[in-house]
Design an enzyme around this catalytic site. Structure first.
Site, PDB file in Angstrom:
ATOM      1  N   TYR A 256     -18.105 -13.377  -7.466  1.00 37.78           N
ATOM      2  CA  TYR A 256     -16.685 -13.668  -7.240  1.00 37.78           C
ATOM      3  C   TYR A 256     -15.801 -12.520  -7.697  1.00 37.78           C
ATOM      4  CZ  TYR A 256     -16.249 -14.606 -12.265  1.00 37.78           C
ATOM      5  OH  TYR A 256     -16.239 -14.476 -13.624  1.00 37.78           O
TER       6      TYR A 256
ATOM      7  N   ARG B 152     -11.426 -16.500 -22.096  1.00 32.93           N
ATOM      8  CA  ARG B 152     -11.809 -15.356 -22.910  1.00 32.93           C
ATOM      9  C   ARG B 152     -11.304 -15.560 -24.332  1.00 32.93           C
ATOM     10  NH1 ARG B 152      -9.374  -9.625 -21.602  1.00 32.93           N
ATOM     11  NH2 ARG B 152      -7.520 -10.520 -22.552  1.00 32.93           N
TER      12      ARG B 152
ATOM     13  N   ARG C 180       5.401  17.546  21.962  1.00 32.66           N
ATOM     14  CA  ARG C 180       5.436  16.473  20.958  1.00 32.66           C
ATOM     15  C   ARG C 180       4.190  16.492  20.081  1.00 32.66           C
ATOM     16  NH1 ARG C 180       8.697  11.902  23.164  1.00 32.66           N
ATOM     17  NH2 ARG C 180       9.117  12.376  25.322  1.00 32.66           N
TER      18      ARG C 180
ATOM     19  N   ARG D 189       0.797   3.056  22.344  1.00 33.34           N
ATOM     20  CA  ARG D 189      -0.049   3.086  21.146  1.00 33.34           C
ATOM     21  C   ARG D 189      -0.083   1.671  20.582  1.00 33.34           C
ATOM     22  NH1 ARG D 189       4.445   6.387  17.551  1.00 33.34           N
ATOM     23  NH2 ARG D 189       6.071   4.883  17.921  1.00 33.34           N
TER      24      ARG D 189
ATOM     25  N   HIS E  29      14.047   3.913  13.929  1.00 36.65           N
ATOM     26  CA  HIS E  29      13.154   4.439  12.894  1.00 36.65           C
ATOM     27  C   HIS E  29      13.045   3.477  11.712  1.00 36.65           C
ATOM     28  CE1 HIS E  29      12.547   6.782   9.177  1.00 36.65           C
ATOM     29  NE2 HIS E  29      11.513   7.224   9.882  1.00 36.65           N
TER      30      HIS E  29
ATOM     31  N   MET F  17       6.977  13.718  12.367  1.00 33.99           N
ATOM     32  CA  MET F  17       6.773  15.096  12.813  1.00 33.99           C
ATOM     33  C   MET F  17       7.743  15.399  13.944  1.00 33.99           C
ATOM     34  SD  MET F  17       2.754  15.625  12.489  1.00 33.99           S
ATOM     35  CE  MET F  17       2.359  14.122  13.285  1.00 33.99           C
TER      36      MET F  17
ATOM     37  N   CYS G 179     -12.708  -9.346 -13.286  1.00 32.45           N
ATOM     38  CA  CYS G 179     -11.406  -9.915 -13.626  1.00 32.45           C
ATOM     39  C   CYS G 179     -10.385  -8.847 -13.972  1.00 32.45           C
ATOM     40  CB  CYS G 179     -11.542 -10.922 -14.754  1.00 32.45           C
ATOM     41  SG  CYS G 179     -12.151 -10.193 -16.281  1.00 32.45           S
TER      42      CYS G 179
ATOM     43  N   LYS H 192      -1.561   9.742  20.544  1.00 33.67           N
ATOM     44  CA  LYS H 192      -0.712   9.845  21.738  1.00 33.67           C
ATOM     45  C   LYS H 192      -1.482  10.490  22.899  1.00 33.67           C
ATOM     46  CE  LYS H 192       3.613  10.703  21.205  1.00 33.67           C
ATOM     47  NZ  LYS H 192       4.876  11.301  20.863  1.00 33.67           N
TER      48      LYS H 192
ATOM     49  N   SER I 137     -18.499 -10.679 -16.546  1.00 32.98           N
ATOM     50  CA  SER I 137     -17.265 -10.495 -15.792  1.00 32.98           C
ATOM     51  C   SER I 137     -16.787  -9.082 -16.072  1.00 32.98           C
ATOM     52  CB  SER I 137     -16.219 -11.510 -16.231  1.00 32.98           C
ATOM     53  OG  SER I 137     -15.015 -11.252 -15.549  1.00 32.98           O
TER      54      SER I 137
ATOM     55  N   GLY J 272       8.140   9.267  13.820  1.00 33.17           N
ATOM     56  CA  GLY J 272       9.264  10.140  13.510  1.00 33.17           C
ATOM     57  C   GLY J 272       9.030  11.149  12.397  1.00 33.17           C
TER      58      GLY J 272
HETATM   59  C1  PEP Z   1     -10.002  -5.700 -18.357  1.00 33.23           C
HETATM   60  O1  PEP Z   1     -10.152  -4.920 -19.294  1.00 33.23           O
HETATM   61  O2  PEP Z   1     -10.246  -5.395 -17.185  1.00 33.23           O
HETATM   62  C2  PEP Z   1      -9.483  -7.049 -18.582  1.00 33.23           C
HETATM   63  C3  PEP Z   1      -9.418  -7.915 -17.602  1.00 33.23           C
HETATM   64  O3  PEP Z   1      -9.020  -7.323 -19.810  1.00 33.23           O
HETATM   65  P1  PEP Z   1      -7.581  -6.902 -20.356  1.00 33.23           P
HETATM   66  O4  PEP Z   1      -6.813  -6.336 -19.215  1.00 33.23           O
HETATM   67  O5  PEP Z   1      -6.968  -8.126 -20.911  1.00 33.23           O
HETATM   68  O6  PEP Z   1      -7.933  -5.903 -21.391  1.00 33.23           O
HETATM   69 MG    MG Z   2     -10.121  -5.726 -21.314  1.00 35.08          MG
END
Ligand code: PEP
Ligand code: MG
Length: 931
Positions: A880, A646, A97, A364, A482, A108, A860, A27, A793, A106
């Site tokens: 990835y 897997r 303020r 802002r 708000h 504070m 993953c 502000k 992975s 809102g």
């Molecule tokens: C992990 O362990 O990150 C994974 C993807 O396998 P899971 O969650 O199935 O154990």
């Molecule tokens: Mg796992």
């Protein structure tokens, strides 16, 4: 530490500027900037955030130098405004303020009209010739000051319903009722004078102290209270949610008051330079005649639209500023354009009109819904106000969630019972059970219920309940109230100003028209249109691909992104959904999910109960046709995109644990294994630490027939598709590898099956064999494992579990304490711990590629869809990330931002891009298939 603690602004000059947000708060920095831009801003000064830190370090004391600096700055303000603070004849009043680095709407405290005392009141009455206005301002000062400074900042915790502000509100309501007034504006000068006296008595009675009758005492009380409010309950709760660091502190802005409540030629308003809910390029705001700013934001009175273009069904009859005062509207619109051009962003502004003169009180960067963020970014880039890269950086990846939000089914809406209509403050469709207090919302949501929080108006104290609610519905307030601001910031479905609701909190019910809705009753909301329905209206999945702005910004993001985004999917339907969201492959198919079908589980159980290899092989092979069909479906849905499958991972007892006696008897009948034997086997399978027990590759090593069956199913499905001229790209992934020997064992089995199937089926296909890195030892010995594994992975769920030594299934027992006591900054199963677990990831990538330079690496674990973690994955060189289908667009976007923030070279040394990855992938696949 800055050389000074106070920064002046006013009369077209300012000590600070826009870039000084850390020191002056958002502000303060923007007030200074507006002032330098020649925009009319009442003079004032900002006390730095460093003083807030000093206030806490010195246990609530402020340094003496601050007094001198404040006095000097106040003198400058007096000069510009031609009034004097505390002067009986020509008094200057100020507002005090808060203003943190990032806006905390809102959360504070604020005190207005500071400087009104028995000495200055007569002077102001004489000068303004408006006794009503002066006493209206005075009663507001007493109310705010008592609440903020004397109660909250002083740490007084009144019993429920006994707070000083509430007592005063009751007194005011009682007076209005006695006099037969419907509106605050009907209170006369004498009424307000009497009310001010009564308020002072309430202060004395409630808090045991007199309301201070000295301008300087009020000023310093206000300043300290603002600092104190940084550590108020609401502010802390909001900071947790928004992840704002506790040590930032707030600045204090002391600014000359201008008054929107002097009569019919005065007004106050709040506006957005574009529509904050939809993003449409229309000046969007609200205003209230004869009012002070708090009246708009607090949602006490429902304000009127600022212009004709933004009138809706609900507000068509209200007089806009454009119609009431065309000249002032034009001036305001000019300021709007100037600000957008200067800040190159949508701004949220507050203004006051004092007797026909326009003043800007705040500007802002405006909070916006995800939908609006995307549209504004695209339109601003197309209008060349910002670059495409800036447009990408403007949208927080998580905001896209909203475009992926479900909507109420329009067909079902047509026949559903409309309970009420309000203002569409936050988009999306939502269905939930009604609760009437924030605490109830928190309690019900804690039990896993979907709740809709219904309030007359929300206040910052409700923030915890608002956060857990599916949606928010208020009877009062406008688009800038708000509730609307906060819900919009979170991308939550929200309807405000729904005047038809008659809420009785004590009875936990509301009446709408003739319908009574009780706590726990279901309602549905269309937040994009402001419609509330009775009961549960079915919801439909979102179709972001129909939004042209979304499509554009995603295309821009994909063009700069350097890593691929895959999905975790176990079924063709999930895979197809993910492809629609832009998934470029499957990064994890958890095959165990495929075994729970009643037709399959019997064979699975037979396999587990088998007493010798022959029996086990027979049961396992019964599963082969099912698995082959599963993989065939997945490969086909992905049409040549890589699919990582897997092998079986969970401990076997998961398939036989928890069976009832009746189920065991049935199992015995089906398998012809005695009940006693089944029970004995279940007992035998019991493990004290199943997460560290007989699971992952340990299953395939102990029972190779499981791996063989799964590999055969994968490769036979691939062969079938090759014959059908459909492209396939299978990647077989071995879970829970900790040593190279384990990997060698399983890879040899898999490759042997691949060769067999290719010979049997007389086809050739490319495939890869790799592993998950989810055990710290695997990360440490990644160079060795990579000699066999063709890809890694990162299973960061298990890697986090084993790296921290926290059981994934039991972390809930202590995590809340850890977060509360700041032992951990956030849940490491949600946001990757870059400092620790991240090192394991980075090290494994480096070591793995030292052996196999083109080693494909991905993630993953759940972190693959969390923006900060995705950015980390980009930085450490993963090829990835893989996440659940609904997070794919978020990951794509986060990856694009990562590429803009930290462009990277890829493992091959060239500027990494998806093409380079694809090339590397092709090469690796070719090499693998030659073996
Ligand atoms: C992990 O362990 O990150 C994974 C993807 O396998 P899971 O969650 O199935 O154990
Ligand atoms: Mg796992």
């Amino acid at each position: 530490m800055a050389k000074r603690s106070v920064y002046f602004f006013g009369g077209g000059k300012a000590d600070g500027n826009e870039s000084m947000k850390e020191l002056l708060g958002g502000k303060g920095a923007n007030l200074a900037e507006m002032c330098s831009l020649g925009i009319p801003v009442p003079a004032g000064f900002t006390i730095t955030t460093e003083m807030c830190t000093a206030y806490y370090t010195n246990k609530g004391k402020l340094p003496k130098v601050l007094e001198d600096e404040v006095a000097k700055a106040m003198a400058k303000v007096e000069k510009v405004m031609n009034k004097k603070f505390g002067d009986p004849k020509n008094p200057l009043l100020v507002s005090v303020r808060s203003g943190a680095r990032r806006s905390m709407p809102g959360m504070m405290d604020t005190v207005l009209n500071v400087g009104l005392t028995s000495a200055t009141i007569p002077g102001l009455v004489a000068k303004t010739k408006n006794e009503r206005f002066v006493y209206d301002s005075y009663r507001r000062l007493i109310m705010m000051y008592a609440d903020v400074v004397m109660e909250k900042a002083a740490g007084v915790e009144p019993a429920e319903g006994k707070g000083v502000r509430l007592q005063m509100e009751h007194a005011m309501e009682a007076m209005k009722k006695a006099k037969g007034y419907a509106d605050d504006t009907q209170l006369t000068a004498d009424d307000l004078k009497a009310l001010a006296d009564e308020f002072k008595k309430i202060v004395k009675k409630c808090l045991g102290k007199e309301f201070p009758d000295n301008a300087q005492a009020q000023l310093w009380g206000g300043i300290k209270a603002v600092f104190q409010s940084w550590n108020g309950k609401r502010a802390i709760a909001y900071r947790r949610i928004e992840r704002i660091p506790d040590d930032w502190g707030t600045a204090v802005n002391v600014q000359a008051m201008v008054f929107g409540n002097t009569g019919e030629t005065s007004a106050t308003g709040v506006a957005f330079t574009r529509n904050a809910a939809t993003g449409e390029n229309l000046f969007y705001g609200e205003w209230l005649v004869n009012a002070q700013g708090e009246d708009v934001v607090a949602g006490i009175r429902t304000p009127s639209p600022i212009n004709k273009a933004t009138k809706g069904e609900q507000s068509a009859h209200l007089l806009s500023l454009e119609e009431a005062s065309p000249k002032i509207y034009k001036q305001l619109d000019g300021i709007r354009l100037k600000l957008e051009k200067h800040y190159k962003d949508m701004m949220d502004i507050e203004f006051t009109i004092e007797e026909g003169v326009l003043w800007m009180l705040q500007c802002r960067v405006g909070k916006r819904t995800g939908m609006a963020a995307v549209r504004m970014a695209v339109e601003m880039a197309e209008a060349k106000l910002i670059s495409k890269d800036t447009a990408i950086m403007r949208v927080a990846p998580i905001q896209l969630t909203e475009l992926l939000l479900p909507m109420l089914d329009p067909k079902a809406e047509k026949v559903a019972k409309v309970l009420a209509k309000g203002l569409p403050a936050g988009p999306g469709g939502s269905v939930g059970q009604v609760v009437f207090t924030a605490d109830d919302a928190a309690e019900w949501a804690g039990k896993g219920k979907k709740v809709i929080l219904v309030r007359n108006e929300t206040s910052p104290e409700d923030v915890h309940g608002m956060h857990v609610a599916e949606a928010i519905l208020t009877a009062k307030g406008g688009m800038t109230s708000h509730a609307a601001l906060v819900a919009r910031g979170w991308g939550k479905c929200c309807i405000v100003g729904c005047g038809a609701l008659n809420i009785e909190v004590a009875k936990k019910q509301m009446t709408v028209g003739g319908t009574v809705v009780k706590e726990g009753d279901w309602i549905s909301m269309n937040g994009s249109q402001g419609k509330v329905f009775a009961g549960q209206v079915p919801v439909l999945p979102a179709q972001p691909e129909l939004n042209p702005f979304y499509k554009k910004i995603m295309a821009w993001a994909d063009a700069v992104r350097q890593i691929n985004v895959r999905t975790n999917a176990d079924s063709p339907a999930d895979a197809e959904q993910a492809v629609k969201f832009g998934a470029e492959g499957i990064g994890l198919c958890r095959t165990e999910h495929m075994f729970f079908d009643p037709k399959r589980i019997i064979h699975m159980r037979e396999m587990i109960l088998a007493e010798d290899e022959a029996a086990r092989r027979k049961a396992v092979m019964a599963l082969l046709p099912f698995q082959r069909d599963d993989f065939y479906g997945l490969f086909k849905a992905m049409n040549g995109r890589p699919v990582t499958i897997r092998l079986l991972d969970p401990p076997l007892h998961e398939f036989v644990g928890g069976l009832t006696d009746a189920q065991i008897a049935e199992l015995s009948k089906q398998t012809k294994i005695s009940v006693d034997k089944i029970n004995a086997r279940i007992k035998q399978l019991h493990e004290l630490n199943p997460m560290l027990g007989h699971r992952g590759c340990r299953l395939g090593i102990a029972y190779p027939e499981i791996t063989e069956m799964q590999a055969r199913a994968i490769f036979e499905a691939a062969a079938k598709l090759v014959k059908e001229k459909v492209k396939v790209s299978p990647e077989v992934m071995v879970p829970l590898i900790g040593t190279k020997a384990e990997m060698d064992n399983q890879a040899a089995l898999i490759r042997a099956v691949a060769e067999e199937v290719q010979k049997e089926q007389k086809v050739k296909f490319a495939y890869m064999v790799g592993t998950m890195i989810e055990i710290p030892r695997a990360a440490l010995t990644a160079d060795k494992i990579a000699a066999t594994a063709e890809f890694f992975s990162f299973g960061t769920n298990d890697l986090t579990q084993m790296g921290f030594g926290y059981s994934r299934d039991d972390v809930g027992g202590f995590l809340p304490y850890y977060l509360d006591k700041k032992i951990l900054p956030e849940d490491p199963f949600e946001v990757l711990d870059q400092e620790g677990i991240g090192q394991l990831v980075a090290m494994a990538v480096e070591r793995g590629r030292s052996t196999r330079p083109d080693l494909k690496c991905g993630i993953c674990g759940e972190h693959g869809g969390e923006p900060a973690s995705v950015k980390f994955c980009h930085r450490v060189g993963l090829n990835y990330v893989s996440c659940s289908p609904f997070r794919v667009p978020i990951a794509r976007f986060a990856a694009a931002q990562a590429a803009l923030e930290t462009p990277r070279k890829c493992c091959t040394g060239k500027k990494c891009c998806k093409k380079a990855d694809k090339k590397a992938e092709k090469k690796a696949v070719k090499k693998a298939s030659k073996k």
